[in-house]
Design a protein around this motif. Structure first.
Motif, short mmCIF file in Angstrom:
data_model
loop_
_atom_site.label_atom_id
_atom_site.label_comp_id
_atom_site.label_asym_id
_atom_site.label_seq_id
_atom_site.Cartn_x
_atom_site.Cartn_y
_atom_site.Cartn_z
N UNK A 1 0.83 -1.13 0.06
CA UNK A 1 0.04 0.03 0.09
C UNK A 1 0.81 1.28 0.02
N UNK A 2 0.54 2.12 -0.60
CA UNK A 2 1.24 3.53 -0.87
C UNK A 2 0.40 4.56 -0.49
N UNK A 3 1.00 5.76 -0.14
CA UNK A 3 0.50 7.08 0.11
C UNK A 3 1.05 7.94 -0.92
N UNK A 4 0.34 8.88 -1.72
CA UNK A 4 0.39 9.99 -2.35
C UNK A 4 0.37 11.25 -1.62
N UNK A 5 1.35 11.82 -1.30
CA UNK A 5 1.45 13.09 -0.32
C UNK A 5 1.22 14.27 -1.34
N UNK A 6 0.16 14.78 -1.37
CA UNK A 6 -0.26 16.14 -2.08
C UNK A 6 -0.47 17.33 -0.96
N UNK A 7 -0.34 18.49 -1.71
CA UNK A 7 -0.57 19.66 -0.97
C UNK A 7 -2.13 19.63 -0.01
N UNK A 8 -3.10 19.24 -0.84
CA UNK A 8 -4.33 19.07 -0.15
C UNK A 8 -4.45 18.02 0.73
N UNK A 9 -3.75 17.05 0.70
CA UNK A 9 -3.98 15.76 1.49
C UNK A 9 -3.16 14.68 1.13
N UNK A 10 -3.65 13.37 1.39
CA UNK A 10 -3.17 11.90 0.70
C UNK A 10 -4.12 11.40 0.11
N UNK A 11 -3.73 10.46 -0.58
CA UNK A 11 -4.60 9.51 -1.45
C UNK A 11 -3.77 8.05 -1.07
N UNK A 12 -4.63 7.26 -0.60
CA UNK A 12 -4.04 6.03 -0.59
C UNK A 12 -4.08 4.66 -1.67
N UNK A 13 -3.19 4.18 -2.06
CA UNK A 13 -3.15 3.49 -3.15
C UNK A 13 -2.76 2.09 -3.22
N UNK A 14 -3.30 0.89 -3.86
CA UNK A 14 -2.32 -0.24 -3.66
C UNK A 14 -1.17 -0.40 -4.79
#
Length: 58
Positions: A1-14
């Motif tokens: 599992x990964x987390x994309x860290x963005x200025x607005x928050x995070x998105x978890x993805x497989x």
């Protein structure tokens, strides 16, 4: 599992795929979640980072 860290928050993805302009993010059912341009991506972190160390990675 990964987390994309963005200025607005995070998105978890497989999983993710690298494209010329950014990352395509997919869930555990291999469904497309989002396209994140590299300009908006602060980091892509493996979930193991959050479990293996007590220190903050932010």
């Amino acid at each position: 599992m990964y987390r994309a860290i963005l200025p607005e928050g995070q998105i978890q993805c497989e999983r993710y795929e690298r494209e010329d302009e950014g990352l395509e993010l997919y869930d555990e059912d291999d469904e497309f979640l989002a396209f994140v341009p590299y300009a908006n991506l602060h980091a892509l972190a493996n979930e193991e980072l959050y479990r293996s160390d007590e220190r903050s990675i932010m």
